[in-house]
Design an enzyme around this catalytic site. Structure first.
Site, PDB file in Angstrom:
ATOM      1  N   TYR A   1      55.306 -10.392   6.522  1.00 35.20           N
ATOM      2  CA  TYR A   1      55.823  -9.530   7.375  1.00 35.20           C
ATOM      3  C   TYR A   1      57.357  -8.908   7.184  1.00 35.20           C
ATOM      4  CZ  TYR A   1      53.085 -12.152  10.822  1.00 35.20           C
ATOM      5  OH  TYR A   1      52.068 -12.224  11.693  1.00 35.20           O
TER       6      TYR A   1
ATOM      7  N   TYR B   1      46.708 -13.493   5.982  1.00 35.20           N
ATOM      8  CA  TYR B   1      47.670 -14.069   4.832  1.00 35.20           C
ATOM      9  C   TYR B   1      48.057 -15.213   4.773  1.00 35.20           C
ATOM     10  CZ  TYR B   1      50.577 -14.880   9.467  1.00 35.20           C
ATOM     11  OH  TYR B   1      50.358 -14.682  10.464  1.00 35.20           O
TER      12      TYR B   1
ATOM     13  N   ARG C   1      45.729 -17.728   7.959  1.00 40.68           N
ATOM     14  CA  ARG C   1      45.636 -17.609   8.907  1.00 40.68           C
ATOM     15  C   ARG C   1      45.188 -15.868   8.848  1.00 40.68           C
ATOM     16  NH1 ARG C   1      48.980 -17.554  13.301  1.00 40.68           N
ATOM     17  NH2 ARG C   1      46.847 -18.482  13.706  1.00 40.68           N
TER      18      ARG C   1
ATOM     19  N   HIS D   1      50.461  -9.846  16.850  1.00 39.54           N
ATOM     20  CA  HIS D   1      51.683 -10.364  18.267  1.00 39.54           C
ATOM     21  C   HIS D   1      51.616  -9.758  18.845  1.00 39.54           C
ATOM     22  CE1 HIS D   1      52.750 -14.111  14.902  1.00 39.54           C
ATOM     23  NE2 HIS D   1      52.047 -13.256  14.426  1.00 39.54           N
TER      24      HIS D   1
ATOM     25  N   HIS E   1      46.147 -11.135  12.976  1.00 39.13           N
ATOM     26  CA  HIS E   1      46.570 -10.510  13.900  1.00 39.13           C
ATOM     27  C   HIS E   1      47.700  -9.820  14.206  1.00 39.13           C
ATOM     28  CE1 HIS E   1      48.641 -14.342  11.737  1.00 39.13           C
ATOM     29  NE2 HIS E   1      49.412 -13.623  13.185  1.00 39.13           N
TER      30      HIS E   1
END
Ligand code: BEZ
Ligand code: FE
Length: 304
Positions: A157, A193, A214, A219, A217
């Site tokens: 991120y 990730y 994970r 968010h 995706h």
């Protein structure tokens, strides 16, 4: 009585909270004592194991900073976060399913015009996201802020990178739905990730031979007035970690088919330089109240 047997001890500790003025606090504490004592009895916990647990929790606390919450991560990998989510969202009545907020929501997303490429300077396969926000009857909800954020092509991120302070946000923005409840934007395909593994939670994941991944995706936090705030993700169909998400956050309804496209233009009529992907997903909001969660950074500043 001064001396207690194993079971009398539990009853005595439970009784010690009898005069707690707040009935909910009393209930939570007495139930906690029951569960903890039961665990110790069922496992015949040794002194070494108890000391290990105390040291582990101490290190978990020490790893926390204003922008890192190792306790939430621990709750996530133990499935507690998703269980709290489940017991608080039992009746969806057709509303979009919820999942964990995760630690990378930093709040104060800047409003971007529809169509913006929120990952313009990043390498990766290009993706067009088109979406709509409605109520349970399918009526469009206009003027609704939708915060979105996702990982880049390397699985990080923006807020995890040193460049965040100087270059600002990327793969992160806020869109406001139009009169028909719609919003759309350009970005890159996120990839799967690992959660942060350089702390006690990572140590547990490695020692127990779990993986830290994970599935890919995006968010979404949809905050429509008169409706419950919706915290969710949209997962990419076909991801190899969909069945083994380290935080147990996947729900079937949240997995979207991502179409591969070669059309020379994207849905807003603007040219596409390369083959691209299309994500289409609609959010149905449940009537009610509540406030959207505060991100960790904001909480840390308030508490300081
Ligand atoms: C996330 O999706 O950003 C996330 C959720 C829980 C733990 C770590 C990361
Ligand atoms: Fe995430």
């Amino acid at each position: 009585m001064r001396q207690f047997s194993e079971t009398e001890l539990t009853a005595a500790v439970i009784r010690s909270f009898d005069d707690t003025p707040d009935p909910r606090a009393k209930f939570l504490l007495q139930e906690l004592v029951k569960s903890l004592h039961d665990y110790v009895r069922r496992t015949d916990l040794t002194f070494e194991e108890w000391e290990y647990a105390i040291d582990y929790l101490t290190r978990t606390g020490q790893k926390c900073t204003p922008i890192r919450q190792e306790f939430i991560l621990l709750s996530d990998v133990l499935g507690v976060s998703m269980l709290v989510d489940a017991v608080n969202h039992r009746e969806r009545e057709g509303a979009t399913e919820t999942t964990v907020l995760g630690p990378f929501y930093v709040g104060e997303h800047k409003v971007a015009p529809h169509g913006t490429d929120i990952s313009a300077n990043l390498p990766g396969d290009r993706m067009f996201v088109q979406s709509r926000v409605t109520d349970l009857e399918g009526k469009p909800l206009a003027g609704v802020p939708v915060d979105i954020w996702h990982a880049d092509d390397d699985g990080f991120y923006d807020s995890q990178k040193a460049s965040y302070a100087t270059e600002g946000p990327s793969s992160r923005a806020r869109f406001i739905t139009d009169a028909d409840g719609r919003f759309f934007f350009r970005t890159i395909l996120p990839c799967s990730y690992p959660i942060p593994t350089d702390g006690p939670v990572g140590e547990m994941i490695v020692q127990t031979r779990r993986h830290a991944m994970r599935p890919a995706h995006v968010h979404f936090l949809v905050d429509a007035p008169g409706h419950q705030p919706l915290i969710t993700h949209v997962f990419m169909d076909g991801d190899k970690y969909l069945d083994s998400d380290v935080v147990f956050g996947v729900k079937d309804e949240l997995v979207a088919k991502i179409e591969k496209r070669t059309d020379p233009t994207m849905p807003d009529g603007k040219p596409a330089a390369t083959p691209w992907h299309l994500m289409t997903y609609e959010f149905r909001m449940k009537p009610g109240g509540g406030s959207a969660p505060k991100p960790m950074m904001a909480k840390a500043t308030e508490d300081a």
